[in-house]
Write a protein that holds these residues in place. Structure first.
Motif, PDB file in Angstrom:
ATOM      1  N   GLY A  30       0.800  -1.218   0.000  1.00 14.90           N
ATOM      2  CA  GLY A  30       0.000   0.000   0.000  1.00 14.90           C
ATOM      3  C   GLY A  30       0.833   1.268   0.000  1.00 14.90           C
ATOM      4  O   GLY A  30       2.032   1.252   0.277  1.00 14.90           O
ATOM      5  N   ALA A  31       0.154   2.376  -0.302  1.00 14.47           N
ATOM      6  CA  ALA A  31       0.829   3.667  -0.463  1.00 14.47           C
ATOM      7  C   ALA A  31       1.480   4.154   0.822  1.00 14.47           C
ATOM      8  O   ALA A  31       2.580   4.719   0.786  1.00 14.47           O
ATOM      9  CB  ALA A  31      -0.157   4.712  -0.978  1.00 14.47           C
ATOM     10  N   LEU A  32       0.819   3.955   1.960  1.00 18.76           N
ATOM     11  CA  LEU A  32       1.365   4.466   3.220  1.00 18.76           C
ATOM     12  C   LEU A  32       2.756   3.914   3.520  1.00 18.76           C
ATOM     13  O   LEU A  32       3.622   4.624   4.023  1.00 18.76           O
ATOM     14  CB  LEU A  32       0.412   4.149   4.382  1.00 18.76           C
ATOM     15  N   LYS A  33       2.956   2.644   3.216  1.00 12.69           N
ATOM     16  CA  LYS A  33       4.258   2.024   3.449  1.00 12.69           C
ATOM     17  C   LYS A  33       5.297   2.533   2.451  1.00 12.69           C
ATOM     18  O   LYS A  33       6.492   2.613   2.765  1.00 12.69           O
ATOM     19  CB  LYS A  33       4.140   0.495   3.320  1.00 12.69           C
ATOM     20  N   ALA A  34       4.835   2.872   1.253  1.00 12.24           N
ATOM     21  CA  ALA A  34       5.762   3.271   0.196  1.00 12.24           C
ATOM     22  C   ALA A  34       6.135   4.748   0.247  1.00 12.24           C
ATOM     23  O   ALA A  34       7.206   5.136  -0.235  1.00 12.24           O
ATOM     24  CB  ALA A  34       5.151   2.944  -1.167  1.00 12.24           C
ATOM     25  N   ASN A  51       6.726  12.146  -9.264  1.00  9.10           N
ATOM     26  CA  ASN A  51       5.466  12.023  -9.989  1.00  9.10           C
ATOM     27  C   ASN A  51       4.518  11.044  -9.302  1.00  9.10           C
ATOM     28  O   ASN A  51       3.309  11.288  -9.224  1.00  9.10           O
ATOM     29  CB  ASN A  51       5.720  11.574 -11.429  1.00  9.10           C
ATOM     30  N   THR A  52       5.069   9.939  -8.796  1.00 10.25           N
ATOM     31  CA  THR A  52       4.234   8.942  -8.130  1.00 10.25           C
ATOM     32  C   THR A  52       3.666   9.489  -6.835  1.00 10.25           C
ATOM     33  O   THR A  52       2.495   9.269  -6.508  1.00 10.25           O
ATOM     34  CB  THR A  52       5.026   7.654  -7.868  1.00 10.25           C
ATOM     35  N   LEU A  53       4.476  10.214  -6.090  1.00 13.17           N
ATOM     36  CA  LEU A  53       3.978  10.872  -4.883  1.00 13.17           C
ATOM     37  C   LEU A  53       2.836  11.834  -5.227  1.00 13.17           C
ATOM     38  O   LEU A  53       1.818  11.889  -4.531  1.00 13.17           O
ATOM     39  CB  LEU A  53       5.109  11.642  -4.195  1.00 13.17           C
ATOM     40  N   ALA A  54       3.031  12.575  -6.290  1.00 14.92           N
ATOM     41  CA  ALA A  54       1.994  13.517  -6.717  1.00 14.92           C
ATOM     42  C   ALA A  54       0.698  12.788  -7.042  1.00 14.92           C
ATOM     43  O   ALA A  54      -0.392  13.221  -6.639  1.00 14.92           O
ATOM     44  CB  ALA A  54       2.479  14.311  -7.927  1.00 14.92           C
ATOM     45  N   ILE A  55       0.800  11.678  -7.751  1.00 13.48           N
ATOM     46  CA  ILE A  55      -0.388  10.892  -8.107  1.00 13.48           C
ATOM     47  C   ILE A  55      -1.088  10.376  -6.851  1.00 13.48           C
ATOM     48  O   ILE A  55      -2.317  10.362  -6.766  1.00 13.48           O
ATOM     49  CB  ILE A  55      -0.003   9.728  -9.046  1.00 13.48           C
ATOM     50  N   ILE A  56      -0.294   9.943  -5.863  1.00 14.77           N
ATOM     51  CA  ILE A  56      -0.860   9.472  -4.586  1.00 14.77           C
ATOM     52  C   ILE A  56      -1.701  10.568  -3.942  1.00 14.77           C
ATOM     53  O   ILE A  56      -2.821  10.317  -3.475  1.00 14.77           O
ATOM     54  CB  ILE A  56       0.264   9.011  -3.637  1.00 14.77           C
ATOM     55  N   PHE A  57      -1.188  11.808  -3.951  1.00 17.94           N
ATOM     56  CA  PHE A  57      -1.919  12.909  -3.325  1.00 17.94           C
ATOM     57  C   PHE A  57      -3.090  13.386  -4.188  1.00 17.94           C
ATOM     58  O   PHE A  57      -4.097  13.861  -3.671  1.00 17.94           O
ATOM     59  CB  PHE A  57      -0.971  14.060  -3.006  1.00 17.94           C
ATOM     60  N   ILE A  58      -2.975  13.255  -5.501  1.00 18.19           N
ATOM     61  CA  ILE A  58      -4.085  13.613  -6.387  1.00 18.19           C
ATOM     62  C   ILE A  58      -5.249  12.651  -6.194  1.00 18.19           C
ATOM     63  O   ILE A  58      -6.412  13.046  -6.119  1.00 18.19           O
ATOM     64  CB  ILE A  58      -3.628  13.605  -7.868  1.00 18.19           C
ATOM     65  N   GLY A  60      -5.649  10.530  -3.603  1.00 15.08           N
ATOM     66  CA  GLY A  60      -5.973  10.204  -2.225  1.00 15.08           C
ATOM     67  C   GLY A  60      -5.768   8.733  -1.957  1.00 15.08           C
ATOM     68  O   GLY A  60      -6.591   8.066  -1.320  1.00 15.08           O
ATOM     69  N   ASP A  61      -4.661   8.209  -2.453  1.00  5.67           N
ATOM     70  CA  ASP A  61      -4.336   6.787  -2.338  1.00  5.67           C
ATOM     71  C   ASP A  61      -3.786   6.493  -0.938  1.00  5.67           C
ATOM     72  O   ASP A  61      -2.588   6.577  -0.693  1.00  5.67           O
ATOM     73  CB  ASP A  61      -3.298   6.422  -3.408  1.00  5.67           C
ATOM     74  N   GLY A  62      -4.683   6.148  -0.015  1.00  6.49           N
ATOM     75  CA  GLY A  62      -4.269   5.856   1.351  1.00  6.49           C
ATOM     76  C   GLY A  62      -4.008   7.089   2.191  1.00  6.49           C
ATOM     77  O   GLY A  62      -3.667   6.988   3.376  1.00  6.49           O
ATOM     78  N   VAL A  63      -4.136   8.262   1.592  1.00 10.62           N
ATOM     79  CA  VAL A  63      -3.927   9.535   2.297  1.00 10.62           C
ATOM     80  C   VAL A  63      -5.030  10.500   1.869  1.00 10.62           C
ATOM     81  O   VAL A  63      -5.781  10.242   0.928  1.00 10.62           O
ATOM     82  CB  VAL A  63      -2.551  10.161   1.962  1.00 10.62           C
ATOM     83  N   ARG A  69      -0.194  19.988  -2.623  1.00  7.57           N
ATOM     84  CA  ARG A  69       1.048  19.250  -2.387  1.00  7.57           C
ATOM     85  C   ARG A  69       1.498  18.543  -3.660  1.00  7.57           C
ATOM     86  O   ARG A  69       2.674  18.525  -3.990  1.00  7.57           O
ATOM     87  CB  ARG A  69       0.826  18.234  -1.265  1.00  7.57           C
ATOM     88  N   ALA A  70       0.530  17.958  -4.370  1.00  9.07           N
ATOM     89  CA  ALA A  70       0.839  17.287  -5.638  1.00  9.07           C
ATOM     90  C   ALA A  70       1.424  18.280  -6.633  1.00  9.07           C
ATOM     91  O   ALA A  70       2.406  17.985  -7.323  1.00  9.07           O
ATOM     92  CB  ALA A  70      -0.425  16.649  -6.204  1.00  9.07           C
ATOM     93  N   TYR A  71       0.816  19.462  -6.696  1.00 13.13           N
ATOM     94  CA  TYR A  71       1.280  20.500  -7.621  1.00 13.13           C
ATOM     95  C   TYR A  71       2.731  20.883  -7.331  1.00 13.13           C
ATOM     96  O   TYR A  71       3.546  21.017  -8.251  1.00 13.13           O
ATOM     97  CB  TYR A  71       0.370  21.723  -7.500  1.00 13.13           C
ATOM     98  N   LYS A  72       3.056  21.051  -6.067  1.00  7.76           N
ATOM     99  CA  LYS A  72       4.410  21.428  -5.673  1.00  7.76           C
ATOM    100  C   LYS A  72       5.421  20.355  -6.091  1.00  7.76           C
ATOM    101  O   LYS A  72       6.502  20.665  -6.600  1.00  7.76           O
ATOM    102  CB  LYS A  72       4.458  21.638  -4.156  1.00  7.76           C
ATOM    103  N   LEU A  73       5.050  19.097  -5.906  1.00  6.82           N
ATOM    104  CA  LEU A  73       5.927  17.986  -6.304  1.00  6.82           C
ATOM    105  C   LEU A  73       6.122  17.969  -7.824  1.00  6.82           C
ATOM    106  O   LEU A  73       7.235  17.760  -8.327  1.00  6.82           O
ATOM    107  CB  LEU A  73       5.327  16.657  -5.848  1.00  6.82           C
ATOM    108  N   LEU A  74       5.046  18.198  -8.556  1.00 10.53           N
ATOM    109  CA  LEU A  74       5.118  18.158 -10.016  1.00 10.53           C
ATOM    110  C   LEU A  74       5.911  19.332 -10.584  1.00 10.53           C
ATOM    111  O   LEU A  74       6.610  19.183 -11.597  1.00 10.53           O
ATOM    112  CB  LEU A  74       3.713  18.129 -10.610  1.00 10.53           C
ATOM    113  N   LYS A  75       5.810  20.487  -9.954  1.00 14.27           N
ATOM    114  CA  LYS A  75       6.597  21.633 -10.420  1.00 14.27           C
ATOM    115  C   LYS A  75       8.086  21.356 -10.254  1.00 14.27           C
ATOM    116  O   LYS A  75       8.894  21.745 -11.105  1.00 14.27           O
ATOM    117  CB  LYS A  75       6.192  22.899  -9.656  1.00 14.27           C
TER     118      LYS A  75
END
Length: 221
Positions: A30-34, A51-58, A60-63, A69-75
């Motif tokens: 799962g996302a929380l462990k990763a 990018n994967t972190l951004a997708i998780i926050f977009i 809401g994968d386990g969070v 936050r996703a936008y900041k990571l993608l920028k």
């Protein structure tokens, strides 16, 4: 002393995390462990991790969903020349539910990514030209981008190519060719391919074996 150095190298190897390892944890636990593993890689400017972190926050994968936050990571990933990041930013700009909604920025982000060879952006830009969304309709450019995406196995683009051949949008109508481009995604349940298949009754047409058209041959398997 030599043994100590070898031991330290061994410890560093154990502590090292590859993107594939983080992704395996994500898929199996799962996302929380990763997330901690992705964050570690993100600090090392690993664009896949960003990018994967951004997708998780977009998603809401386990969070909790967090577009900002996703936008900041993608920028950050965009500055590291990630074509995928530009595509994902385009999706954020494109959504009227996003705090960053901006149709012009969406189009420009997709164009940059598409021209860098990112297949999903190529399909997206093809749609802009096919339907005259924000830009004038240009079937030649639409087919150009769909072809590019199709050759990279972005099979959703085949549904748009099928639609163009079935409807005669910018090309001479060819239902056999439309059949060939639509059939696999139709069977997999792609909504557009199912609609094109039904609207133009493509099941009754024989496949077209005369593929040679300019620089394009047939759907890539």
């Amino acid at each position: 002393m030599k043994q100590l150095v070898v031991f330290l190298i061994f410890i560093n190897i154990l502590n090292a995390t590859s993107f594939q390892e983080a992704n395996n944890v994500h898929e199996n636990q799962g996302a929380l462990k990763a997330i901690p593993l992705y964050k570690k890689l993100a600090k090392q400017n690993n664009t896949k991790a960003l990018n994967t972190l951004a997708i998780i926050f977009i998603q809401g994968d386990g969070v909790k969903k967090d577009i900002k936050r996703a936008y900041k990571l993608l920028k950050k990933s965009e500055k590291l020349h990630s074509s995928q990041a530009k595509y994902l930013l385009g999706k954020i700009y494109q959504s009227n539910k996003s705090p960053y909604y901006n149709k012009i920025k969406a189009y420009n982000s997709f164009v940059d990514s598409a021209n860098e060879g990112y297949s999903k952006s190529q399909t997206m830009i093809g749609k802009y030209f096919l339907f005259g969304k924000l830009v004038d309709k240009d079937y030649e450019k639409a087919l150009y981008y769909f072809k590019k995406a199709s050759k990279q196995r972005d099979y959703s683009s085949n549904c748009y190519i099928a639609y163009m051949y079935a409807s005669g949008s910018g090309v001479f109508p060819n239902f056999g060719r439309a059949h060939q481009f639509a059939k696999d995604q139709y069977r997999l349940g792609n909504k557009l391919c199912k609609k094109v298949w039904k609207d133009y009754n493509l099941g009754k047409y024989k496949k077209d074996d005369g593929w040679q058209i300019g620089d394009y041959n047939k759907p890539v398997k």
